[in-house]
Structures are given as C-alpha cells and as structure tokens.
Motif scaffolding. Structure first.
Motif, PDB file in Angstrom:
ATOM      1  N   GLN A   1      -6.561   5.997  -2.810  1.00 29.35           N
ATOM      2  CA  GLN A   1      -6.156   7.056  -1.888  1.00 29.35           C
ATOM      3  C   GLN A   1      -4.760   6.794  -1.320  1.00 29.35           C
ATOM      4  O   GLN A   1      -3.977   7.728  -1.132  1.00 29.35           O
ATOM      5  CB  GLN A   1      -7.175   7.170  -0.769  1.00 29.35           C
ATOM      6  N   GLN A   2      -4.439   5.529  -1.088  1.00 22.09           N
ATOM      7  CA  GLN A   2      -3.123   5.208  -0.519  1.00 22.09           C
ATOM      8  C   GLN A   2      -1.985   5.599  -1.461  1.00 22.09           C
ATOM      9  O   GLN A   2      -0.921   6.027  -1.024  1.00 22.09           O
ATOM     10  CB  GLN A   2      -3.031   3.720  -0.211  1.00 22.09           C
TER      11      GLN A   2
ATOM     12  N   ASP B   1     -17.015   3.011  -1.331  1.00 19.01           N
ATOM     13  CA  ASP B   1     -15.906   2.090  -1.099  1.00 19.01           C
ATOM     14  C   ASP B   1     -15.219   1.712  -2.407  1.00 19.01           C
ATOM     15  O   ASP B   1     -14.019   1.394  -2.413  1.00 19.01           O
ATOM     16  CB  ASP B   1     -16.426   0.812  -0.424  1.00 19.01           C
TER      17      ASP B   1
ATOM     18  N   GLN C   1      -8.814  -8.923  -0.007  1.00 19.80           N
ATOM     19  CA  GLN C   1      -8.512  -7.571   0.446  1.00 19.80           C
ATOM     20  C   GLN C   1      -7.252  -6.982  -0.185  1.00 19.80           C
ATOM     21  O   GLN C   1      -6.968  -5.798  -0.022  1.00 19.80           O
ATOM     22  CB  GLN C   1      -8.381  -7.554   1.972  1.00 19.80           C
TER      23      GLN C   1
ATOM     24  N   ARG D   1      -9.895   2.917  -1.201  1.00 18.71           N
ATOM     25  CA  ARG D   1      -8.803   2.957  -0.219  1.00 18.71           C
ATOM     26  C   ARG D   1      -7.438   2.766  -0.888  1.00 18.71           C
ATOM     27  O   ARG D   1      -6.463   3.409  -0.518  1.00 18.71           O
ATOM     28  CB  ARG D   1      -9.044   1.875   0.847  1.00 18.71           C
TER      29      ARG D   1
ATOM     30  N   ALA E   1     -15.129  11.959  -1.501  1.00 16.00           N
ATOM     31  CA  ALA E   1     -14.550  11.535  -0.215  1.00 16.00           C
ATOM     32  C   ALA E   1     -15.028  12.408   0.931  1.00 16.00           C
ATOM     33  O   ALA E   1     -14.980  11.981   2.104  1.00 16.00           O
ATOM     34  CB  ALA E   1     -13.031  11.560  -0.298  1.00 16.00           C
TER      35      ALA E   1
ATOM     36  N   ARG F   1     -10.818  -0.022  -5.863  1.00 13.40           N
ATOM     37  CA  ARG F   1     -11.014   0.134  -4.427  1.00 13.40           C
ATOM     38  C   ARG F   1     -10.539   1.533  -4.046  1.00 13.40           C
ATOM     39  O   ARG F   1      -9.378   1.885  -4.266  1.00 13.40           O
ATOM     40  CB  ARG F   1     -10.228  -0.920  -3.661  1.00 13.40           C
TER      41      ARG F   1
ATOM     42  N   TRP G   1      -0.760  -3.722  -4.117  1.00 18.14           N
ATOM     43  CA  TRP G   1      -2.143  -3.984  -4.530  1.00 18.14           C
ATOM     44  C   TRP G   1      -2.170  -4.756  -5.849  1.00 18.14           C
ATOM     45  O   TRP G   1      -1.389  -4.482  -6.756  1.00 18.14           O
ATOM     46  CB  TRP G   1      -2.916  -2.677  -4.703  1.00 18.14           C
TER      47      TRP G   1
END
Length: 599
Positions: free
Chosen positions: A288-289, A199, A225, A285, A192, A283, A313
């Motif tokens: 990380q979330q 991605d 998404q 993102r 990161a 993914r 998700w």
C-alpha cells in the motif's frame, strides 16, 4: 612428436584445472564465501585474459571490410558475455540461507494475535482440473487466520460455482486492465475495505500447489519489520519441454533450477533477491505504501522488487521447496514465457529504472538491473552468432580470427574449462554444455526480438499468457520452430562438405592461421547442438499430467490398516502409487502425502 609438444604444453592449464576439480574441489564447502570467491575470481581472471588476447592478437585490422566487421563484431559480443558473466560471478561469490532464521522466529507474534493472511490464486484461462488441485491443497493449509480467494480474470460462472462448492472466496473484476498485477491490485483494494483485512497476502498462480507449511515458514521471516516480501523457489511437478522431449528429466534438472537453487540465494546475500510472482508472500502495508503493485512492465514481479527497495523495503528469499507448480508443457509456451520475461526486464530498464538514472535505488540494485539486462542481451544472441559466423567462413571466406591452434588452446580452453568447473561445482552439476546451449538456442530468436522491442520502443507491448492444460497425448512436431534449425544444419553440414572440395571457395591456407582446424571443431560442435535442438522440437506425449519427477512417501489407510508406499505420479485423473499390496478392487480409504492430505 615435436609438432605436438607445444599443443600439449598449452593444454597444461586446462589439465591442472580438471585435476583440481577431481581432487581438491570435492573437499571444499561451496557455501563458504572465500572458496566461492577464489574459484569465481580465477574464472573471471581467465575470462578477461582471453578477451585481452582476442583484441590484441587475433582480430583482423580494423577497416570497413567484411572480415573486419565480422571479426570485431564477434569479439565484441564475446566481451559482452564475459562482462555479463563477471558480474554474475561477483553476485555468486556469496550465498545466504534463511532456514535457521525461519526456525528461530516461527510464531514471532504474540499468543492469540496471529497476523491475518490471504492467499490469492490468480487465474485467467486455466481449466478446472488445474485450479481445483490448487484450491484443495490451499484449504489443507493450517494457519490461525487464513482466507483463500480465487482471482478470476476470465469471469467464468463455472469457476464461481466451484469456489462456492469449496467454500473459498471468489473475486472478479469488469476488465483485464494491467493483467495479473491489475487483478491482484483490484483484490487488494477490495479486501482492504473488509473488517478482516489481511496483514499479508500470498500469491499463487493457478497451477501452483502449496505445501502444508508454506504460510508458517514464509510469515516467520516477517519478524523483521523491514521485510516487505518473501520469495520462495518454484519447483515443478512435471519436466519442462526440453527435459521431456529429450527424455532427460531423470538425470537433468529443469532450466530454472540454477536460478532458484543458486542465483537467488546469492542475490539474497547481497540484498538484491527478486520477486518471481507466484510462491511469494507480501506485507500489505508495504504494498500500500508504494501505491500497490506497479503496472509499467509485463514482469511486474521484478519491478515490484525495485519499487519496494526504492522505498526502504527488503525482498528476502527462503530457499525451501514450499510450493510445486506446472512448468510450461509445450515448447511454444516455454518460449513465450521467456520472451515475456525478457520484454518486461527491458521495459523496466528503459522506462522505469534505468541503472544509470536519477532514481533512489542503491548501488547493488543498479548492478542487479545491469546484470539482468546483460544476461538477456548476451546469453541468447551469442548462440545465434556462434552458428552463423562459421558459415561465413566456410561459404564466403570471411576470417573470424587470426589465431593458431596452440594459442586457442592456451587462452580459450583454460577459460572455458575454468568457467564450466566453477559453475558445476557451485551448482552441483547443473551445467552440461550441449544441453545448456540447446535451451538457449531454442529461445534465442524470440528473445532477441523481445529485447529489441523492449529497449527501442516505449510501448505498450502486447504479450501472451503462458497456456496450461490442453491435449498433450499426441506426438507434435513443431515445424515452425524446427525449420530454422534444419536450414542451419544443412548449411553447416554443407560447410563441411562443399567448400573444402570446390574450386570457387577461398584459399583456406591464407590469413586465418589454423583457421580450418579451429572452425572445423567449432562446426562439429554446432552440428551436435543443432541435432539436439531439432530433437527437442519433437513434442513427446504426456500422460496423466502432471508427472511427478521425485518419488515421495505416502500412507494409504483402508479400514484401519495402514499401507506405506511411494507416490509415483499425481494428476487430475488420480494418483499412481507403488508398494501397497493385497488390496481389494473398489476399496476406499485415505491417501496421505507429506505435502497435503487427499481423500
């Protein structure tokens, strides 16, 4: 003849089911939800009909006696298995395939703006012969923005040098905190900070080889998404220990095929597909979330699925054979792996996502956890109980059930046949009773111990990594695993011979109805299962590991001449092919396989 007529009449239900299987079911499409729901619904109805009969007509009166405790205890365990299978039937009533979606959304990104993808090859103690095969095929992948990294939790200088030789990244950390999940998290944090941060990340265990389109096919599903993770099935180069030791790998699939071919597509249809670690793409993102991969369980993959779901998700499943790996080669490694899966699930249910707790998981994910807990708590204790309880009848005169042979035929046989027919129809013949029972029995005691440990203690719990590699060229008898089966076989055989001919044994004509005939059939079946389990404990040699189970077309190019043939097996010593002829000793060329190209 008059005595046989009630029994023949009772067999009518099972005969009708078998007749439908032979005549009607081959004409129906197993992918249609209404046929699946109808068949599995009938199986559930007959299952609960059997349970109701057991509790209303067959049990010893409830009391603090050995007969009552055994009779009610076994019936309760049976009810648990029926509850577990009923939830599984509900999940299996629908199925989703995403191949068309992956076709439609291939290259969904704008021209020249392909997402960056990292492949993380996780390793701890695997030898170079296993790792190098994975590295070579990862390098053969073609994707616009792709980097590969070996995540070495063994901190081995020779592996660093091998990565330099193959021009792939090498990431190491100072400790082994949180095992595989910690290893991936460390690499995620490190990447990161880089200018070319990815991605998406693809996870491959050290022994898993990707097919050439692994990244293209999986990334296509991230057009949505809300998708945080795409899981693909795990296929294997080699037979698992039970397949191999019994010599049935040509006609019987590996033990995980039912899960990946049938259960995961069904779970995906309900929105509860689960991550299985290797052969998945995430993914960045989304990871990380949720604060990176969770580390509260030794099965971080299932826990990751729940954590993603709690935060909105999706985990989706692409049922295409895009990777191949190495199944556990030894029986002990096979058992250790499944014990770890069980322990991790119990940790999740106890410490993280109690299905009845106050977290934000939706109803279907809660049902998913209940389904998984019941699977481990009933599927594996049941074969142990099925072996032990008849011994209590033969040696101690303890009554398990009061039932006539006619009633057993009327209630139990249709239920059993219907479940077997339904599952075999949906899975295209994956269920063979004695072999399935053997695979469950071999791991039963370690899994029961792991389940108790995970449910009753908070931890932390130690676990072993599944060993790969090693010398597999000798016959090895796993005496420690075989010994309990030998003892049970001796007691079961003695139960047939001694009690019926000894004066001290109970009166077999007493309160058990047709108990002798029922337990006699049960005992003979147990003897067959135990014989197969004993045979499975004799590890046969494996040569040129891994042995391929499916022949694949190849092209051998030598000096401009192209020879077509078949790949028979592929291992670290080389490849064995069939078909090409007229070749010279020492000639060199290119061997092209559908999966990747090797020189």
């Amino acid at each position: 003849m008059l005595m046989l007529s009630p029994l023949l009449a009772a067999l009518g239900g099972a005969a009708i089911i078998i007749g439908l299987r032979l005549t009607v079911l081959p004409l129906l499409d197993p992918s249609r939800w209404y046929w699946r729901a109808l068949l599995l619904g009938l199986a559930a109805i007959l299952s609960w009909r059997y349970v109701v009969w057991r509790f209303t007509e067959t049990l010893v009166p409830l009391d603090w006696t050995a007969d009552a405790l055994v009779s009610w205890g076994f019936a309760t365990l049976e009810t648990g298995t029926v509850l577990s299978s009923s939830i599984a039937f509900m999940i299996l009533s629908r199925v989703k395939e995403r191949t068309a979606e992956a076709d439609q959304h291939a290259g969904w990104w704008l021209p020249g703006e392909a997402p960056g993808v990292d492949i993380f090859i996780t390793t701890y103690n695997e030898p170079l012969e296993i790792l190098e095969r994975t590295i070579v095929c990862v390098k053969a992948l073609r994707f616009p923005k792709l980097r590969a990294f070996v995540l070495d939790d063994g901190r081995r200088d020779w592996l660093r040098q091998a990565c330099e030789r193959h021009s792939v990244g090498y990431i190491v950390r100072s400790d082994n905190a949180h095992a595989k999940a910690g290893n991936i998290n460390h690499a995620l944090v490190k990447r990161a900070r880089d200018p070319d941060r990815p991605d998406f990340i693809a996870i491959l265990d050290a022994d898993f080889v990707p097919h050439f389109d692994f990244i293209d096919r999986t990334v296509a599903l991230f057009h949505d998404q809300s998708v945080g993770l795409v899981q693909t099935p795990q296929h294997f180069f080699n037979p698992d220990p039970i397949q191999h030791n019994l010599g049935i790998s040509a006609g019987y699939p590996d033990e995980q095929r039912h899960f990946f071919d049938n259960v995961e597509p069904a779970r995906d249809a309900w929105g509860i597909a689960i991550c299985c670690g290797t052969s998945s793409v995430m993914r960045v993102r989304a990871i990380q979330q949720i604060g990176l991969l969770p580390t509260q369980s030794v099965t971080e993959d299932f826990l990751l699925t729940l954590k993603l779901a709690e935060n909105g998700w999706q985990t989706v499943y692409l049922n295409e054979p895009l990777t191949e790996g190495l199944a556990p080669e030894g029986l002990k490694e096979y058992i250790v792996q499944r014990g770890r899966w069980c322990l991790g699930l119990m940790q999740i249910a106890r410490n993280c996502y109690n299905p009845f707790g106050s977290h934000r998981l939706g109803l279907m994910h809660r049902i998913s956890v209940v389904d998984s807990v019941l699977y481990w708590l009933t599927t594996f204790p049941f074969p142990l109980a099925s072996l032990i309880f008849p011994l209590l009848y033969w040696w101690l005169g303890i009554t398990i059930m009061n039932a006539s042979l006619v009633d057993i035929t009327r209630y139990y046989v249709p239920y059993y046949v219907m479940v077997l027919v339904a599952l075999n129809w949906l899975s295209k013949g994956l269920f063979i009773p004695i072999v399935n029972d053997t695979s469950q029995l071999i791991a039963a005691w370690p899994i029961c111990r792991a389940a108790a440990l995970g449910l009753l203690t908070r931890g932390p719990h130690r676990f072993s990594v599944t060993a790969k590699g090693g010398d597999r060229t000798r016959v090895v008898v796993q005496w420690s695993l075989m010994r309990p089966f030998l003892i049970l076989f001796g007691l079961t055989l003695g139960g047939l011979i001694v009690p019926l001919n000894a004066d001290f044994v109970f009166n077999t004509s007493s309160t058990a109805g047709d108990g002798v005939a029922i337990v006699l059939f049960w005992t003979v079946y147990n003897l067959l299962v135990l014989l197969v389990a004993i045979a499975a404990c004799i590890e046969r040699p494996r040569y040129n590991r891994p042995q391929r189970q499916v022949l694949e077309p190849i092209t051998l190019t030598i000096g401009g001449d192209r020879h077509r043939g078949w790949l028979v097996n592929l291992g670290p010593e080389g490849a064995r092919i069939s078909g090409p002829f007229g070749l010279s000793v020492g000639a060199t060329g290119n061997l092209t396989i559908v999966r990747c190209q090797m020189i």
